[in-house]
Write a protein that holds these residues in place. Sequence first.
Motif, PDB file in Angstrom:
ATOM      1  N   GLN A 164      -3.481   2.185  -5.093  1.00  0.00           N
ATOM      2  CA  GLN A 164      -4.666   2.379  -4.276  1.00  0.00           C
ATOM      3  C   GLN A 164      -5.732   1.396  -4.755  1.00  0.00           C
ATOM      4  O   GLN A 164      -5.521   0.641  -5.717  1.00  0.00           O
ATOM      5  N   SER A 180       0.846  -1.183   0.000  1.00  0.00           N
ATOM      6  CA  SER A 180       0.000   0.000   0.000  1.00  0.00           C
ATOM      7  C   SER A 180       0.881   1.231   0.000  1.00  0.00           C
ATOM      8  O   SER A 180       2.085   1.162   0.258  1.00  0.00           O
ATOM      9  N   GLY A 207      -3.675   5.949   1.939  1.00  0.00           N
ATOM     10  CA  GLY A 207      -3.527   4.841   2.866  1.00  0.00           C
ATOM     11  C   GLY A 207      -3.800   5.302   4.283  1.00  0.00           C
ATOM     12  O   GLY A 207      -3.158   6.213   4.771  1.00  0.00           O
ATOM     13  N   ASP A 261      -8.030   3.440   0.390  1.00  0.00           N
ATOM     14  CA  ASP A 261      -6.844   2.889   1.037  1.00  0.00           C
ATOM     15  C   ASP A 261      -6.938   1.390   1.295  1.00  0.00           C
ATOM     16  O   ASP A 261      -6.070   0.814   1.939  1.00  0.00           O
TER      17      ASP A 261
END
Length: 528
Positions: A399, A222, A318, A414
């Motif tokens: 994402q 991420s 995130g 996120d």
Amino acid sequence: MSTPLRPGDPAGLGRYELVGRLGEGGMGTVYLGRDSDGGRLVAIKMVRPEFAHETEFRGRFRSEVNRAKQVPSFSTAEVLDADPDHEPPYLVVEYVDGPSLAVEVRERGPLSGAALQGVAVGIATALTAIHGAEVIHRDLKPGNVLFARGGIKVIDFGIARAFEATSQHTRTDQMVGTVSYMAPERFDPVNGRPATPAADIFAWGAVVVFAATGRSPFAADSAAGTAMRILTSEPDLTGVPESLRGAVAWTLAKDPEARPTARELLDLLLAGEASRPAAATATAAATENAPVPVPAKRGRKAAVIATAVAVLAATGAGLTIRGLRDDSPATTGATSPSSAVAAKPGLAGTASGEPASGSAASSRPAPRPSARSLSPLEKLQAIRNGKRKTLIHSVQLDQDLAMESHYTEIEAGDGTGRKSEFALIPAGVDFLVQSLAASTPGRPVCLGVRLTEESAKLTQSECFTGPGTQFELIPAEKKDDQGRPAYYIYNDSSGYLLWDGKSFYVQEVGDGDPIYTFSFVDRGPLPS
């Protein structure tokens, strides 16, 4: 490569005729234009209206453009013209008819040998020219490095400060940059310093690693995980050739004061690897052939990391520092894809949710779960068969698709919460994509394409098989940074799934090649 103008695009800006689209991002739309004085092709960036309405922005935009015009065109796209007072403002730069480094690596694979060395030297030359004019790029990334006749051209330098520094754009949610190529100090805007040329040098190192390997040196599941690695981990230089590894390690130092200047970097590259600094040599040796984990280093203040997480949360990049687990427990209350399938003709099941004819009675005990864990391939197959929940991960954005139950357009999220959970419903060789957050019992909600005069938006829809709701998964050559298969998502009636800086849309057929790929992250079994 340009694509046709869309309905609603202007026919011209100032003395420039617009003949096509080159791209779109968070700052504005880039058009291919033709100068009425001689017919020269140019690239024109038209600023988004939300920026243009601010007087302070126009002043900063004018100042930054004037400064950018002083940058010599050594490996940079020359800034030709601008009109900060136009509605909306626009910037005109040299048109470079060539692919970006991001496209080149995606389509042809990582660079090596003289090609890689040429990219490294070309970008360093550009930064030497940019920094020599007292300009900071702020958003150096593979997409801003173009292959031109005769060498490399770096674009989009300088004007990012106008977007970042105006009164409405100084918050953490408006920080300009791409996470994978941002220096550690940029994640601490409260206690840290403003962006300096050293941040561009860090980005140079990350871009060269991408050119050599096809991945970021701090790749994680991420954007928040990537930021954590940038703050706390040494870079993974596996695959970077010996001739560049020392220079790259030097530029990726956590302390901006420890990095070379652009001039020093260029001199080092031109002089050869033998003259690299000893500290860089030691760092490169330590990282050679050793992928870096995510250690919980205590040398950096927790407040810095917390600020970085807040920055990423505000940008939608995130919310939590975490990996995307493949063994997450099921979320109760979600509507299973079987109920969505049952609601429409031609799909198995019944709308009431009762067993179909010939199925087992509801009193039959549920089968005992297998003790054996599913392999990644088995999980992917189960996702494609409509048996498991999934995140739909945009590889290029880092994402995940997100659908709020109360909002019709699909955004980038996120990866946390039910808003990011979907289920694929097989429909022949295609799929319906059901949102588990927006669906309610008896009312499944899927992704659909809404056509307007200006675009084809990805939005909420009833779950039914039709031209606006069926999507094809076309395998891409490259996998995501975790080795998961990646796909282009294609709607037969409208085109490929893309991102415009705010939301997802579908590119009209014939407008150009696909850009964004998507992978599927397992989120556990669907509730029965």
